[in-house]
Design a protein around this motif. Structure first.
Motif, PDB file in Angstrom:
ATOM      1  N   ILE B 134       0.811  -1.217   0.000  1.00 58.53           N
ATOM      2  CA  ILE B 134       0.000   0.000   0.000  1.00 58.53           C
ATOM      3  C   ILE B 134       0.849   1.273   0.000  1.00 58.53           C
ATOM      4  N   GLU B 135       1.839   1.353   0.880  1.00 54.45           N
ATOM      5  CA  GLU B 135       2.624   2.596   0.974  1.00 54.45           C
ATOM      6  C   GLU B 135       3.579   2.735  -0.208  1.00 54.45           C
ATOM      7  N   GLY B 138       2.449   3.824  -4.079  1.00 50.32           N
ATOM      8  CA  GLY B 138       2.226   5.232  -4.439  1.00 50.32           C
ATOM      9  C   GLY B 138       3.417   5.811  -5.195  1.00 50.32           C
ATOM     10  N   GLU B 161      -6.938   2.650   0.101  1.00 51.10           N
ATOM     11  CA  GLU B 161      -5.995   3.269   1.028  1.00 51.10           C
ATOM     12  C   GLU B 161      -4.938   4.118   0.324  1.00 51.10           C
ATOM     13  N   ASN B 162      -4.789   3.966  -0.990  1.00 52.70           N
ATOM     14  CA  ASN B 162      -3.692   4.704  -1.639  1.00 52.70           C
ATOM     15  C   ASN B 162      -4.074   5.274  -2.998  1.00 52.70           C
ATOM     16  N   THR B 165      -2.737   9.173  -4.927  1.00 53.53           N
ATOM     17  CA  THR B 165      -1.483   9.349  -5.669  1.00 53.53           C
ATOM     18  C   THR B 165      -1.549   8.644  -7.019  1.00 53.53           C
TER      19      THR B 165
END
Lengths: 445, 311
Positions: B134-135, B138, B161-162, B165
């Motif tokens: 998830i992080e 982006g 959740e993302n 971006t």
């Protein structure tokens, strides 16, 4: 096709005589609609009411059975086009085609007999054998049918010749064979053989107009257990014809097509045949005839059939016990999760990927996933402690450490208290795909 | 009684989405009926299959499928060219798995270079997939999108959740977008709404309601896809009318049945191939227009089945 309470009310005497035990006719109609009462309870029901309600109570697709006993193939009784609308009831049967002059008949019968695979507590198998009249020799045909029947396998008698069909029916006497097939040319003779021998009768015609006419004709000849072949052989023909048949029966209550469907997926290439059989399983075939039943084909098709015919309202469950993953010993990690089959499969798969042997305790939570079971108050510290103690986990492992899913980390403290006896609770990862890293680190430490 | 064809009419229609550029571009979607029911509507475009490749050589693919690519998989460019030129791939899906923190943690810049190199080497459409972290997805997909500007490529996957971006990156670089939600009709719709609220063209979205493999939850994906498609056609819901993508290879080749040598289950190679092919056919019948697959023989089986369905 079910009637509404109001539709039923219109057919009742509307006298509110109460003799049925219900205060008003409307209330009685509502009970009838909900299938909580029977029309017999009304002494004044008209013949018309009996006829209409009787027809409405029949399933839109007639149940037809091939064979007898535990291995019998039950077809039909479906009510929806989409599994999410209710469920699909009778899993598509798979039938192996065998020519009556095939030199390997015994091996093929044995292959069907030995096709059973257990998956998620269900025993799945190739369901039937279609004996094809290739020789034109009634005695030869009957002898092969006898072999199939002796192996307790439901049999389909594949011939256009009524005399051959008759010999086959005699050979399978009392075993409810199905004859394939009556067509425009032999309908009278085949109907006679089917009726006399207690066999169901598949009918074949090209296209649904001709099939409708033939269905009515055969029904008129006194055959009730009919199975439909529209002549569809390509994937496109199958999906088109079977969709129309299912819609006509389930949505329009069109009686001439209110019967199970037989499909033919036979292809020279086994991979292609598997794909076409899959189309039949998903798109409304009650039985599919195939040329090959390799073990690798069977497990894929059995699994698909199990998945598609699962009740969407009831999660698949695995048995409550402590599973061995790899070859664990007394020092191997002990983990716990719930008995939702997907949870089990995914966790077990990731533990296998980790190559770390483990004990996986599966607790019965009525098939709920971890978070759902926790939210529903089933996967609680008290219940888990009770389960771990009752199942004798301390006799399986020599340590006192239990790994719980990361999503219920909140339980760790209270679980240690409830377990007592020096048990230590370790919080595992939230997602199964983090298990390999977690376990490798754990055994390295 | 005469038989009357029980046709249904639908008010809705699936958007047509074109991926790639030039004469190798592929268009999916455009139907105004349920999958393959051409007796009551139009199915103007054939479903498409993309071959999955990765930025790093896979160490978790079973031998059946890993061996097909063992000569080429150490280099994503050779791998991509092998799929296009030798296997006849009509599209390629590049999974940037090497950017995952547990799988090498390659930088967004490195990922962007792989994307640029692969794009330069092929003429068929490219689908760019993150590592599903998830992080990390982006920044990785943002850099990848810049490297793929105006190529007609697909960027994915944007998740609840993302998505911000990733949606912005796809929009700024004129790309198509995969929106993935977790097996739920309403979540799928919700993400399409959020995406279009950012100004993204709804006719450039591919919906991924989350794939699963045969035996591992396929019935959930199957029914969610059927319900999405019915909502698109019957209730004419514009937020449900995006074509669907099923990214099946990764799930299929993780299943025990595609890797374990168990005699009772028959030949492991044939079993793996049929596991992927059967999963693929199921997704097509549920409504998917674009599949991401791994094994060429499984692709061939699905293509042959599509031939029969589209006759």
């Amino acid at each position: 096709m079910a009637l509404s309470g109001v539709e039923i009310f219109k057919l009742l005497p509307k006298t509110n005589c109460k003799e049925c035990g219900v205060p008003t006719c409307l209330a009685f109609a509502m009970k009838l609609a909900a299938k909580q009462a029977s029309l017999d309870q009304c002494p004044y029901a008209s013949d018309e009411a009996k006829k209409v309600l009787g027809a409405a109570a029949e399933p839109p697709i007639r149940v037809v059975t091939i064979g007898t006993g535990d291995n019998a193939v039950k077809m039909g009784d479906e009510v929806v086009l989409f599994r999410h609308d209710k469920k699909f009831f009778n899993p598509t049967a798979i039938a192996l085609a065998v020519n009556d002059d095939d030199a390997n008949i015994d091996a093929k019968v044995a292959a069907v007999k030995n096709s059973v695979i257990e998956r998620v507590g269900q025993f799945l198998r190739v369901n039937a054998i279609t004996v094809i009249d290739k020789s034109g020799d009634a005695a030869k045909f009957a002898a092969v049918v006898a072999k199939v029947v002796a192996a307790d396998i439901p049999v389909i008698l594949h011939t256009k010749n009524a005399a051959v069909a008759e010999a086959g029916v005699k050979s399978a006497a009392g075993k409810k064979p199905m004859i394939y097939a009556a067509d425009e040319s032999n309908a009278e003779a085949m109907a006679g053989v089917a009726k006399a021998g207690g066999a169901s009768l598949a009918i074949t015609a090209k296209g649904l107009d001709a099939l409708t006419a033939l269905s009515e004709k055969v029904k008129g000849l006194g055959v009730d257990d009919i199975v439909l072949d529209s002549g569809a052989r390509t994937a496109k023909e199958m999906i088109h014809d079977y969709t129309m048949i299912r819609r006509a029966a389930a949505k329009k209550n069109f009686k001439p097509l209110g019967y199970p469907v037989i499909g033919f997926a036979c292809r020279d290439n086994a991979q292609a045949e598997t794909a076409i059989t899959a189309v039949g399983i998903m798109k409304y075939a009650s039985l599919v005839v195939v040329n090959s039943i390799e073990k690798w084909q069977n497990i894929a098709l059995f699994t698909l059939r199990q998945n598609i015919f699962t009740d969407p309202q009831v999660p698949m469950q695995v048995e409550e016990k402590i599973y061995k993953i790899g070859e664990p010993d007394a020092n191997s990690p002990l983990m716990i999760t719930t008995n939702f089959s997907l949870t089990y499969f995914i966790v077990a798969g990731e533990v296998e990927n980790s190559k770390v042997p483990c004990w996986l305790a599966i607790m019965n939570n009525e098939g709920l996933s971890v978070l759902t079971a926790w939210a529903a108050g089933k996967f609680t510290a008290g219940n888990i402690a009770k389960f771990i103690n009752e199942i004798g986990a301390d006799k399986v492992v020599g340590h006192k450490e239990l790994i719980i899913p990361g999503y219920v980390s909140v339980l760790s403290g209270s679980l240690e208290d409830k377990l007592g006896g020096g048990w230590k609770v370790v919080v595992g990862p939230r997602e199964a795909n983090q298990l390999p890293a977690f376990l490798k680190q754990k055994v390295a430490a | 009684m005469a038989f009357v064809v029980p046709k249904e009419t639908y008010s809705g229609k699936i958007y047509e989405v074109t991926i790639g550029k030039g004469d190798k571009a592929v268009t999916v979607g455009g139907e105004n009926t349920l999958p393959f029911l051409t007796f009551e509507g139009e199915v103007p475009n054939r479903p498409a299959i993309a071959y999955e490749i990765q930025d790093i050589a896979p160490d978790d693919w079973p031998a059946t499928v890993a061996n097909v690519y063992k000569e080429v998989s150490s280099n994503p460019v050779t791998w991509a060219k092998f799929c296009q030129d030798t296997l006849g791939a009509k599209a390629i899906a590049l999974r940037l798995i090497g950017t995952h923190p547990d799988r090498g943690d390659a930088s967004p810049e490195a990922a962007a270079k792989v994307v640029a190199d692969v794009l330069a080497a092929i003429s068929v459409p490219l689908i760019i997939l993150g590592s599903n972290h998830i992080e990390k997805d982006g920044p990785v997909l943002k850099a990848a999108a810049e490297a793929a500007k105006d190529s007609g490529a697909v960027l994915g996957k944007a998740q609840q959740e993302n998505y911000k971006t990733i949606v912005a990156a796809a929009a700024a670089n004129n790309l198509r977008l995969v929106c993935m939600s977790q097996l739920d009709v309403n979540l799928a719709k919700q993400l399409n709404i959020l995406t279009t609220q950012m100004g993204f063209d709804k006719e450039k979205i591919l919906m991924d309601p989350m794939s699963s493999a045969l035996g591992y939850g396929i019935e959930y994906t199957y029914s969610v896809m059927e319900r999405i498609r019915l909502a698109a056609l019957q209730t004419n819901d514009p937020m449900m009318q995006t074509p669907m993508i099923a990214d099946i290879g990764a799930n299929v080749w993780k299943a025990k049945e595609t890797a374990a040598d168990i005699a009772e289950w028959g030949d492991v190679a044939q079993r793996g191939i049929t596991w992927e092919a059967t999963t693929g056919v199921s997704m097509l019948l549920a409504g998917a227009e674009l599949l991401v697959m791994r094994h060429p023989e499984a692709v061939a089986v699905v293509e042959r089945t599509i031939d029969e369905l589209m006759q």
